[in-house]
Design a protein around this motif. Sequence first.
Motif, PDB file in Angstrom:
ATOM      1  N   ARG A 172       2.586   1.682  -3.158  1.00 31.26           N
ATOM      2  CA  ARG A 172       1.504   2.330  -4.572  1.00 31.26           C
ATOM      3  C   ARG A 172       1.397   4.009  -4.661  1.00 31.26           C
ATOM      4  O   ARG A 172       1.882   4.340  -4.488  1.00 31.26           O
ATOM      5  CB  ARG A 172       0.472   1.338  -4.087  1.00 31.26           C
ATOM      6  N   LYS A 223       4.867   5.589  -5.609  1.00 35.26           N
ATOM      7  CA  LYS A 223       4.684   5.566  -6.738  1.00 35.26           C
ATOM      8  C   LYS A 223       3.956   6.919  -7.100  1.00 35.26           C
ATOM      9  O   LYS A 223       3.845   7.643  -8.589  1.00 35.26           O
ATOM     10  CB  LYS A 223       4.215   3.698  -7.438  1.00 35.26           C
ATOM     11  N   ARG A 224       2.455   7.350  -6.566  1.00 37.82           N
ATOM     12  CA  ARG A 224       1.307   8.090  -7.487  1.00 37.82           C
ATOM     13  C   ARG A 224       2.330   9.842  -7.098  1.00 37.82           C
ATOM     14  O   ARG A 224       2.702  10.421  -7.913  1.00 37.82           O
ATOM     15  CB  ARG A 224       0.311   7.791  -6.703  1.00 37.82           C
ATOM     16  N   LYS A 275       0.711  -1.191  -0.240  1.00 38.71           N
ATOM     17  CA  LYS A 275       0.041   0.234  -0.259  1.00 38.71           C
ATOM     18  C   LYS A 275       0.597   1.439  -0.244  1.00 38.71           C
ATOM     19  O   LYS A 275       0.702   2.506  -0.570  1.00 38.71           O
ATOM     20  CB  LYS A 275      -0.902  -0.767   1.276  1.00 38.71           C
TER      21      LYS A 275
END
Length: 602
Positions: free
Chosen positions: A487, A490-491, A484
């Motif tokens: 992720r 990464k954004r 999580k």
Amino acid sequence: MSDRKRAWEGNGDTNASKKQKSTVTPSHATPSGGALSGDALIAQKRAEIAAKIAAMKKSALGGSPATTPASASASATASPSPPVAEDMARRIADVKKRVSEQQSKLSSRDNPYMAMPQNKKKAPPPPAEPAPQGAGLKMAAHPLLLDNTPTAPQSKKDRYKPMQPKFASIKANVRNAPIPPPAPTPTVSMETSANPYASAASAPTESGFDGAPKERVGRQFRFNPKGKYVQIANQVRQEAQLEQLKQRIAESARKAGLDSEFETLEKHIRREAPPEAEWWDAALLPSKSYNDIEEGMQKLNIRNADSPITLYIQHPIPIPSPMDKNKVVAKPLKLTKKEQKKMRKQRRQAELQDKRDRIRMGLIPPDAPKVRLANLMKVLTSDAVQDPTKVEARVRREVAIRKHQHEKMNAERKLTDEQRREKIDTKKHEEEKKGIYGAVFKVKTLSDPAHRFKVRKNAEQRSLTGVCIFHPNFSMVYVEGAAKFVREYKRLMLHRIAWTEPARERGEEDVELEDAEDDTTADGGKGKGKVAIEGDSEAAPISLEDNQCWLVWEGQLRDRSFNNFKPKSCPTDGAAKEVLGQKLAGYWDQTKNWKPEEEELF
């Protein structure tokens, strides 16, 4: 004196008288005036012995006993014996006196109060008698017994000087403790020491005369030498360290396979012979050899009672797969705002109707009327008309009490700072249990301080570990953590950070960051925020027009390789690979050789 000795002395007296008679009688002498006969010599010797014993008795008793006619006649006949016995007795008395003076001097040296004069008037010292000189019985006392050192005058301050202890009470006073001098050993003539009939007062002992008591010296404390237990402790520590070193060497050798190095070499040099029967066939062969097969199938343990082959089937216990814990659970249907309000209204109506039914049945008491200023006249009609001021005050007080209870309940349900942090950490650990994921990003230019701050701070807030490598050509960011959080990071790297916008100058107005609706910003807040500049303001600015970030690799990992997120400056490829380690060195080559798709087309 015992009866035996008295009888012996009486015999001595009679012998002395007989000797005197024999000496007086001229019949014992030879007519020619020569030597005496045998009886005369014996009588003369007995007379001499009796005279010596009488002199020793006189010196021991301190008086002059009455002389018997036998002793008088013996002394008259033996002229040289009385002076010799008197001289010996005088010397013995002189030795005793000097020994007592030495003992008194030793005691006065240890205790200064013993040396204080008793009378104020000083008495003249007695004249010192000259020590007789000579040899044998006439020899003077030993020089160690004579104290020829003059006594120093004692001052008034020394008179009241405190007495020193005879032994050291603590270790620091061991050097200042008085050392007792060796006891003097007076010399005694051979005749006196060999005489078993001498008096008890003048008889010598092993440590001296009985008149000179032996001084008792107190035992001193025997302290342990400095550093004794420190050396013992160091030795124990060295032994423990040696054992730990041996264990570490054995473990490292076991991991590297060095413990079976000799066995491996022996196997390579000489191959072992094949066994008589393999372990999976040994249970089927009665003699544990394959020769049983040639003899016939009847001898094999296949259809016997002892055979391992049976008609039963063994089913292995199913082991859950490691991916079962990562199963995606179907999420419930998400309701709209209007549907959520409708569901809440229906639930509250059902609860209220259940409560009313209980009140009607008498199971619970009814609630007190909830009076407010708006419904004051409706609820309290008669009371409000009679005394409206009193009723209003009561209503306001009840409203304040209800408000206080409501705020108190909210405060009790509210989590403290420590509980909130613990809740966040618990959620992070639960996310990490699902699996560790990693990602590698390539940034064209990571020289802007605001970009560096966002990259580092967001990794720390999401419990991501890894490294950020600054290279003259490009920069590489490697992170690892829960799926999580990877992720979300990464954004941040691909969408939220504006890589072409430089950091604002200090003192300017706050600027609104992009995607303010996300959970957290670079500085941990929402909406607006300030970015600190960490770089050098005097350095030449680098253009960020073509700056961009790409995702090179992402995937699942077995475990973490770093304990925290740390930035490193590596001017060469070798330094970058050394920071990543042997396990992750391939990511550097992959990032260096990676090119975006649009560049590969051209």
